[in-house]
Write an enzyme that holds these catalytic residues in place. Structure first.
Site, PDB file in Angstrom:
ATOM      1  N   LYS A  18       0.815  -1.346  -0.101  1.00  0.00           N
ATOM      2  CA  LYS A  18       0.107  -0.220  -0.147  1.00  0.00           C
ATOM      3  C   LYS A  18       0.868   1.226   0.042  1.00  0.00           C
ATOM      4  O   LYS A  18       0.359   2.440   0.418  1.00  0.00           O
ATOM      5  CB  LYS A  18      -1.032  -0.050   1.221  1.00  0.00           C
ATOM      6  CG  LYS A  18      -1.854  -0.996   1.283  1.00  0.00           C
ATOM      7  CD  LYS A  18      -2.442  -1.717   0.070  1.00  0.00           C
ATOM      8  CE  LYS A  18      -3.636  -0.753  -0.632  1.00  0.00           C
ATOM      9  NZ  LYS A  18      -3.992  -1.220  -1.834  1.00  0.00           N
ATOM     10  N   THR A  62       3.199   0.995  -4.648  1.00  0.00           N
ATOM     11  CA  THR A  62       4.328  -0.059  -5.683  1.00  0.00           C
ATOM     12  C   THR A  62       3.689  -0.129  -6.974  1.00  0.00           C
ATOM     13  O   THR A  62       4.501  -0.138  -8.080  1.00  0.00           O
ATOM     14  CB  THR A  62       4.425  -1.148  -4.886  1.00  0.00           C
ATOM     15  OG1 THR A  62       3.130  -1.945  -4.412  1.00  0.00           O
ATOM     16  CG2 THR A  62       5.226  -1.006  -3.472  1.00  0.00           C
ATOM     17  N   SER A  91      -4.965   2.313   4.734  1.00  0.00           N
ATOM     18  CA  SER A  91      -5.130   1.921   3.573  1.00  0.00           C
ATOM     19  C   SER A  91      -5.377   0.414   3.337  1.00  0.00           C
ATOM     20  O   SER A  91      -5.847  -0.234   2.631  1.00  0.00           O
ATOM     21  CB  SER A  91      -3.856   2.461   2.553  1.00  0.00           C
ATOM     22  OG  SER A  91      -3.888   1.728   1.306  1.00  0.00           O
ATOM     23  N   ARG A 124      -8.618   4.305  -3.247  1.00  0.00           N
ATOM     24  CA  ARG A 124      -9.873   3.910  -2.674  1.00  0.00           C
ATOM     25  C   ARG A 124     -10.125   4.874  -1.665  1.00  0.00           C
ATOM     26  O   ARG A 124      -9.093   5.370  -0.937  1.00  0.00           O
ATOM     27  CB  ARG A 124     -10.079   2.914  -2.173  1.00  0.00           C
ATOM     28  CG  ARG A 124     -10.279   1.473  -2.929  1.00  0.00           C
ATOM     29  CD  ARG A 124     -10.497   0.487  -2.363  1.00  0.00           C
ATOM     30  NE  ARG A 124      -9.308  -0.410  -2.018  1.00  0.00           N
ATOM     31  CZ  ARG A 124      -8.900  -1.683  -2.349  1.00  0.00           C
ATOM     32  NH1 ARG A 124     -10.089  -2.348  -2.777  1.00  0.00           N
ATOM     33  NH2 ARG A 124      -7.965  -2.413  -1.947  1.00  0.00           N
TER      34      ARG A 124
END
Ligand SMILES: Nc1ncnc2c1ncn2[C@@H]1O[C@H](COP(=O)(O)OS(=O)(=O)O)[C@@H](OP(=O)(O)O)[C@H]1O
Length: 333
Positions: free
Chosen positions: A90, A93, A179, A298
């Protein structure tokens, strides 16, 4: 008359696929045997048919293994990766890898191979077979963010090549944990609240470091493990925050580290207001600009301020240690 007129040909195709997966020369053998299926006497058909069912079941089993499910280039004679994005989950990457793939001298595996954590028993030959072909001067890369927190990964990567360049995209561990939680929540909607998981059941005053969303963010601890095998000069630490606010700047550092010409520049990016992230302007071979998918970027759930403050207090000493170890201040409060 044949029982199933096209069955033999289907079996041959499965046989070839299974042989490619290294799972069943037997599958191919079964396919060849099936060629004669229609010419067998009625009493011989049942055993041949049962054998084929067995081979088919075995093939399905092989294909269902996570390691075998990875797409492999046909007849690849790729090289081992010279550089790996080893973390963090998260951190950004995927964005980094996709931005790097714009560079003509970078070839990368699209899916995460998970070789140095989950699939190590497949052997280096298997790993190499996943790598794309490269031309002279091109570098091979892959990304698997879980390597950073895998205890055995540093030794294993070192055993492949002690010259491997290691890239770690780091992000404020508190935001990273949220995340991570958001991703799990999207798959298991009944998950307890973030605060329920972040604090220990036996003592709500303590942070639960056994929860992976928390543990991954203790970067100094994981880095210590890597520094036993690789010198600091072999690492590049990319700021996950700057990758969003200044992708071209961060890509400049990455290209320098990889010894590449600075080809990916601000000309390649635009900020997509709807997505709230930088996206690529019409990548090569595409007529459309390209943002990352829905699972990247998100919206996060609202976490009570008190919880955030306690997590920040928890991470502060580890962050300071990480800044000292890397010689970089990432500015997480
Ligand atoms: N350009 C761009 N577009 C979309 N998302 C971006 C981008 N740059 C960085 N990010 C951040 O990347 C976060 C996901 O990180 P990873 O790709 O490392 O996730 S994963 O570990 O592979 O699942 C993802 O985390 P969430 O925002 O929590 O979804 C993003 O914040």
């Amino acid at each position: 008359m044949r029982l199933f007129p096209f069955f033999d040909r289907i079996i041959v195709i499965f046989g070839v696929i299974s042989a490619r997966r290294g799972a069943a020369w037997a599958g191919a053998g079964g396919g060849v045997a099936a060629l004669n299926f229609g010419h067998l006497k009625a009493q011989s058909r049942l055993p041949v048919f049962l054998t084929m069912i067995l081979l088919f079941t075995y093939l399905c089993y092989c294909l269902s293994s996570r390691c075998d499910a990875l797409p492999r280039p046909v007849f690849s004679i790729g090289k081992f990766p010279q550089a790996i994005i080893i973390g963090v989950k998260k951190g950004g990457t995927r964005a980094l890898l996709e931005f790097l793939r714009v560079h003509p001298d970078v070839r990368a595996v699209g899916a995460e191979p998970h070789f140095f954590d989950r699939c190590y028993d497949k052997g280096l030959g298997w790993y190499r077979s996943l790598m794309p072909r490269t031309l002279e001067g091109q570098i091979t890369m892959e990304k698997t963010p879980s390597y950073f927190i895998t205890k055995e990964a540093p030794r294993r990567v070192h055993a492949m090549s002690r010259h491997t360049k290691l890239i770690v995209v780091v992000r404020d561990p508190v935001t990273r944990a949220i995340s991570d939680y958001t991703q799990t929540l999207s798959k298991s909607p009944g998950l307890p609240s973030f605060q329920n998981l972040a604090f220990r059941n036996d003592s709500a005053a303590l942070i639960d470091t056994s929860w992976s969303a928390v543990r991954i963010g203790i970067y100094a601890k994981h880095l210590e493990n890597w520094l036993r095998y690789f010198p600091l000069s072999r690492f590049l630490f990319v700021s996950g925050e700057r990758l969003v606010t200044d992708p071209a700047g961060e890509m400049g550092r990455v290209q320098d580290f990889l010894g590449l010409k600075r080809v990916v520049t601000d000309k390649h990016f635009y900020f997509n207001q709807t997505k709230g992230f930088p996206c690529l302007k019409k990548p090569e071979g595409s007529s459309q600009p390209r943002c990352l998918g829905k699972s990247k970027g998100r919206p996060h759930p609202q976490i009570p301020t008190e919880v955030l403050l306690r997590l920040r207090d928890f991470y502060r000493p580890f962050n300071l240690k990480f800044y000292q170890m890397t010689g970089q201040d990432f500015g997480w409060s």
